[in-house]
Scaffold this motif. Sequence first.
Motif, PDB file in Angstrom:
ATOM      1  N   PHE A 130       0.969  -1.219   0.127  1.00 31.33           N
ATOM      2  CA  PHE A 130       0.081  -0.040  -0.026  1.00 31.33           C
ATOM      3  C   PHE A 130       0.884   1.192  -0.073  1.00 31.33           C
ATOM      4  CE2 PHE A 130      -3.879   2.402   0.777  1.00 31.33           C
ATOM      5  CZ  PHE A 130      -3.371   3.461   1.317  1.00 31.33           C
ATOM      6  N   MET A 131       2.023   1.462   0.877  1.00 32.38           N
ATOM      7  CA  MET A 131       2.709   2.605   1.027  1.00 32.38           C
ATOM      8  C   MET A 131       3.619   2.628  -0.178  1.00 32.38           C
ATOM      9  SD  MET A 131       1.846   4.543   3.582  1.00 32.38           S
ATOM     10  CE  MET A 131       3.341   5.589   3.864  1.00 32.38           C
ATOM     11  N   GLN A 132       4.061   1.463  -0.717  1.00 35.38           N
ATOM     12  CA  GLN A 132       5.014   1.397  -1.912  1.00 35.38           C
ATOM     13  C   GLN A 132       4.370   2.067  -3.064  1.00 35.38           C
ATOM     14  OE1 GLN A 132       8.080   0.826  -2.024  1.00 35.38           O
ATOM     15  NE2 GLN A 132       7.848   1.737  -4.002  1.00 35.38           N
ATOM     16  N   ASN A 133       3.036   1.781  -3.076  1.00 37.31           N
ATOM     17  CA  ASN A 133       1.899   2.355  -4.241  1.00 37.31           C
ATOM     18  C   ASN A 133       1.848   3.920  -3.987  1.00 37.31           C
ATOM     19  OD1 ASN A 133       1.834  -0.171  -5.424  1.00 37.31           O
ATOM     20  ND2 ASN A 133      -0.014  -0.673  -4.468  1.00 37.31           N
ATOM     21  N   GLN A 134       1.849   4.406  -2.862  1.00 37.55           N
ATOM     22  CA  GLN A 134       1.650   5.642  -2.491  1.00 37.55           C
ATOM     23  C   GLN A 134       2.997   6.416  -2.856  1.00 37.55           C
ATOM     24  OE1 GLN A 134      -1.057   6.810  -1.656  1.00 37.55           O
ATOM     25  NE2 GLN A 134      -1.978   4.764  -1.576  1.00 37.55           N
ATOM     26  N   GLU A 155       7.215   2.308  12.324  1.00 39.17           N
ATOM     27  CA  GLU A 155       6.175   2.824  13.175  1.00 39.17           C
ATOM     28  C   GLU A 155       5.063   2.987  12.056  1.00 39.17           C
ATOM     29  OE1 GLU A 155       7.297   5.880  16.028  1.00 39.17           O
ATOM     30  OE2 GLU A 155       7.036   4.541  17.612  1.00 39.17           O
ATOM     31  N   PHE A 156       5.285   3.809  11.094  1.00 43.70           N
ATOM     32  CA  PHE A 156       4.234   4.316  10.166  1.00 43.70           C
ATOM     33  C   PHE A 156       3.813   2.960   9.437  1.00 43.70           C
ATOM     34  CE2 PHE A 156       6.131   8.796  10.217  1.00 43.70           C
ATOM     35  CZ  PHE A 156       5.203   9.314  10.606  1.00 43.70           C
ATOM     36  N   LEU A 157       4.879   2.144   8.890  1.00 44.75           N
ATOM     37  CA  LEU A 157       4.391   1.086   8.001  1.00 44.75           C
ATOM     38  C   LEU A 157       3.681   0.045   8.957  1.00 44.75           C
ATOM     39  CD1 LEU A 157       7.924   0.504   6.208  1.00 44.75           C
ATOM     40  CD2 LEU A 157       5.737   1.523   5.508  1.00 44.75           C
ATOM     41  N   GLU A 158       3.910  -0.253  10.495  1.00 48.51           N
ATOM     42  CA  GLU A 158       3.247  -1.198  11.002  1.00 48.51           C
ATOM     43  C   GLU A 158       1.738  -0.491  11.339  1.00 48.51           C
ATOM     44  OE1 GLU A 158       5.568  -1.540  14.586  1.00 48.51           O
ATOM     45  OE2 GLU A 158       6.298  -3.485  14.009  1.00 48.51           O
ATOM     46  N   TYR A 159       1.555   0.629  11.333  1.00 52.92           N
ATOM     47  CA  TYR A 159       0.274   1.495  11.637  1.00 52.92           C
ATOM     48  C   TYR A 159      -0.468   1.287  10.299  1.00 52.92           C
ATOM     49  CZ  TYR A 159      -3.011   5.286  12.338  1.00 52.92           C
ATOM     50  OH  TYR A 159      -4.190   6.086  12.523  1.00 52.92           O
ATOM     51  N   ILE A 160      -0.065   1.238   8.967  1.00 51.84           N
ATOM     52  CA  ILE A 160      -0.762   0.938   7.899  1.00 51.84           C
ATOM     53  C   ILE A 160      -0.892  -0.532   7.870  1.00 51.84           C
ATOM     54  CG2 ILE A 160      -0.794   0.957   5.183  1.00 51.84           C
ATOM     55  CD1 ILE A 160      -1.281   3.832   6.600  1.00 51.84           C
ATOM     56  N   GLU A 161       0.056  -1.299   7.944  1.00 50.40           N
ATOM     57  CA  GLU A 161      -0.261  -2.714   7.604  1.00 50.40           C
ATOM     58  C   GLU A 161      -0.946  -3.426   8.662  1.00 50.40           C
ATOM     59  OE1 GLU A 161       0.683  -2.436   4.253  1.00 50.40           O
ATOM     60  OE2 GLU A 161       0.460  -4.336   4.802  1.00 50.40           O
ATOM     61  N   SER A 162      -1.118  -3.023   9.978  1.00 51.16           N
ATOM     62  CA  SER A 162      -2.008  -3.484  10.824  1.00 51.16           C
ATOM     63  C   SER A 162      -3.439  -3.459  10.597  1.00 51.16           C
ATOM     64  CB  SER A 162      -1.641  -3.119  12.213  1.00 51.16           C
ATOM     65  OG  SER A 162      -1.927  -1.541  12.371  1.00 51.16           O
ATOM     66  N   ALA A 163      -3.906  -2.489   9.771  1.00 50.18           N
ATOM     67  CA  ALA A 163      -5.091  -2.414   9.233  1.00 50.18           C
ATOM     68  C   ALA A 163      -5.643  -3.639   8.412  1.00 50.18           C
ATOM     69  CB  ALA A 163      -5.492  -1.044   8.477  1.00 50.18           C
ATOM     70  N   LYS A 164      -6.845  -4.038   8.863  1.00 51.91           N
ATOM     71  CA  LYS A 164      -7.439  -5.332   8.121  1.00 51.91           C
ATOM     72  C   LYS A 164      -7.999  -5.164   6.881  1.00 51.91           C
ATOM     73  CE  LYS A 164      -7.354  -8.208  12.170  1.00 51.91           C
ATOM     74  NZ  LYS A 164      -6.345  -7.711  12.828  1.00 51.91           N
ATOM     75  N   GLN A 165      -8.658  -3.864   6.689  1.00 46.58           N
ATOM     76  CA  GLN A 165      -9.405  -3.559   5.864  1.00 46.58           C
ATOM     77  C   GLN A 165      -8.808  -2.518   4.871  1.00 46.58           C
ATOM     78  OE1 GLN A 165     -13.665  -2.749   6.655  1.00 46.58           O
ATOM     79  NE2 GLN A 165     -13.779  -4.456   7.634  1.00 46.58           N
ATOM     80  N   GLU A 166      -9.109  -2.307   3.520  1.00 52.88           N
ATOM     81  CA  GLU A 166      -8.591  -1.487   2.629  1.00 52.88           C
ATOM     82  C   GLU A 166      -8.809   0.136   3.131  1.00 52.88           C
ATOM     83  OE1 GLU A 166      -6.159   0.077  -0.536  1.00 52.88           O
ATOM     84  OE2 GLU A 166      -6.135  -1.700   0.458  1.00 52.88           O
ATOM     85  N   LYS A 167     -10.366  -0.139   3.258  1.00 54.01           N
ATOM     86  CA  LYS A 167     -10.749   1.466   3.645  1.00 54.01           C
ATOM     87  C   LYS A 167     -10.117   1.873   4.806  1.00 54.01           C
ATOM     88  CE  LYS A 167     -14.876  -0.191   6.022  1.00 54.01           C
ATOM     89  NZ  LYS A 167     -16.332  -0.223   6.128  1.00 54.01           N
ATOM     90  N   THR A 168      -9.697   1.022   5.883  1.00 53.46           N
ATOM     91  CA  THR A 168      -9.158   1.622   7.168  1.00 53.46           C
ATOM     92  C   THR A 168      -7.763   1.905   6.723  1.00 53.46           C
ATOM     93  OG1 THR A 168     -10.416  -0.123   8.389  1.00 53.46           O
ATOM     94  CG2 THR A 168      -8.316   1.076   9.454  1.00 53.46           C
ATOM     95  N   LYS A 169      -7.012   1.289   5.788  1.00 52.44           N
ATOM     96  CA  LYS A 169      -5.619   1.606   5.569  1.00 52.44           C
ATOM     97  C   LYS A 169      -5.487   2.972   4.826  1.00 52.44           C
ATOM     98  CE  LYS A 169      -3.376  -2.849   4.764  1.00 52.44           C
ATOM     99  NZ  LYS A 169      -2.804  -3.597   4.100  1.00 52.44           N
ATOM    100  N   ILE A 170      -6.546   3.270   4.085  1.00 53.98           N
ATOM    101  CA  ILE A 170      -6.854   4.704   3.379  1.00 53.98           C
ATOM    102  C   ILE A 170      -7.108   5.529   4.397  1.00 53.98           C
ATOM    103  CG2 ILE A 170      -8.161   6.066   1.770  1.00 53.98           C
ATOM    104  CD1 ILE A 170      -8.526   3.511   0.228  1.00 53.98           C
ATOM    105  N   THR A 171      -7.858   5.360   5.457  1.00 54.46           N
ATOM    106  CA  THR A 171      -8.106   6.483   6.302  1.00 54.46           C
ATOM    107  C   THR A 171      -6.772   6.870   7.241  1.00 54.46           C
ATOM    108  OG1 THR A 171     -10.380   5.716   6.547  1.00 54.46           O
ATOM    109  CG2 THR A 171      -9.488   7.162   8.336  1.00 54.46           C
ATOM    110  N   ARG A 172      -6.155   5.786   7.411  1.00 53.84           N
ATOM    111  CA  ARG A 172      -5.016   5.781   8.479  1.00 53.84           C
ATOM    112  C   ARG A 172      -3.885   6.606   7.351  1.00 53.84           C
ATOM    113  NH1 ARG A 172      -3.776   0.236  11.774  1.00 53.84           N
ATOM    114  NH2 ARG A 172      -5.815   0.476  12.751  1.00 53.84           N
TER     115      ARG A 172
END
Length: 191
Positions: A130-134, A155-172
């Motif tokens: 997800f972050m690589q694409n960003q 810390e940033f990557l764990e914060y994104i990757e710990s989200a289970k749903q795509e919409k949560t990753k986007i919000t984070r």
Amino acid sequence: MEEKHTWDKTNQWEEELDFLKSIIIKTELVEAIKWGAPVYTLNNKNVLAIGGFKNFFTIWFYNGVFLKDPKKVLVNANEGVTKSLRQWRFESKEEVDEKLVLSYIKEAIENEKAGLSIKPAKKEAIVSEFMQNQFNADSGLKKAFEVFTPFKQREFLEYIESAKQEKTKITRFEKIKPMILEGIGLNDKYR
């Protein structure tokens, strides 16, 4: 009407990405939508994906490091960080040699069947597609992220990757993007 999913950051590669899809569907790979992009899987394991960026469209192989690459067309999009993912970039539909692309895809399928993959070591850098694409879409964001220490990056990557749903990753991501650009670590306010 079925919603069409493409990873096309500039909306300029529709015909080219459709052409890549027409090649991929000749194989046993199954299309799934992950991270808002078409990802092609075998037994629910990611084999490859396609997408469009500002200056090129690409097919990326999740375990591309194992491909023989006789034509030397594969690149590591993030040297030093990306261990196994490799991209094949194109700037026009004419550059896509269907037979050659198909041979790379078939090899990737065989490698997946053989179980070839890099097993991450403990506490290895978190790979966030997800972050690589960003980062691929925004080089300024990537540069700002690289200023942080490896600990703060993690810390940033764990914060994104710990989200289970795509919409949560986007919000984070929407929450942390300004922090990254301003040089503020995720947990700086607690330190």
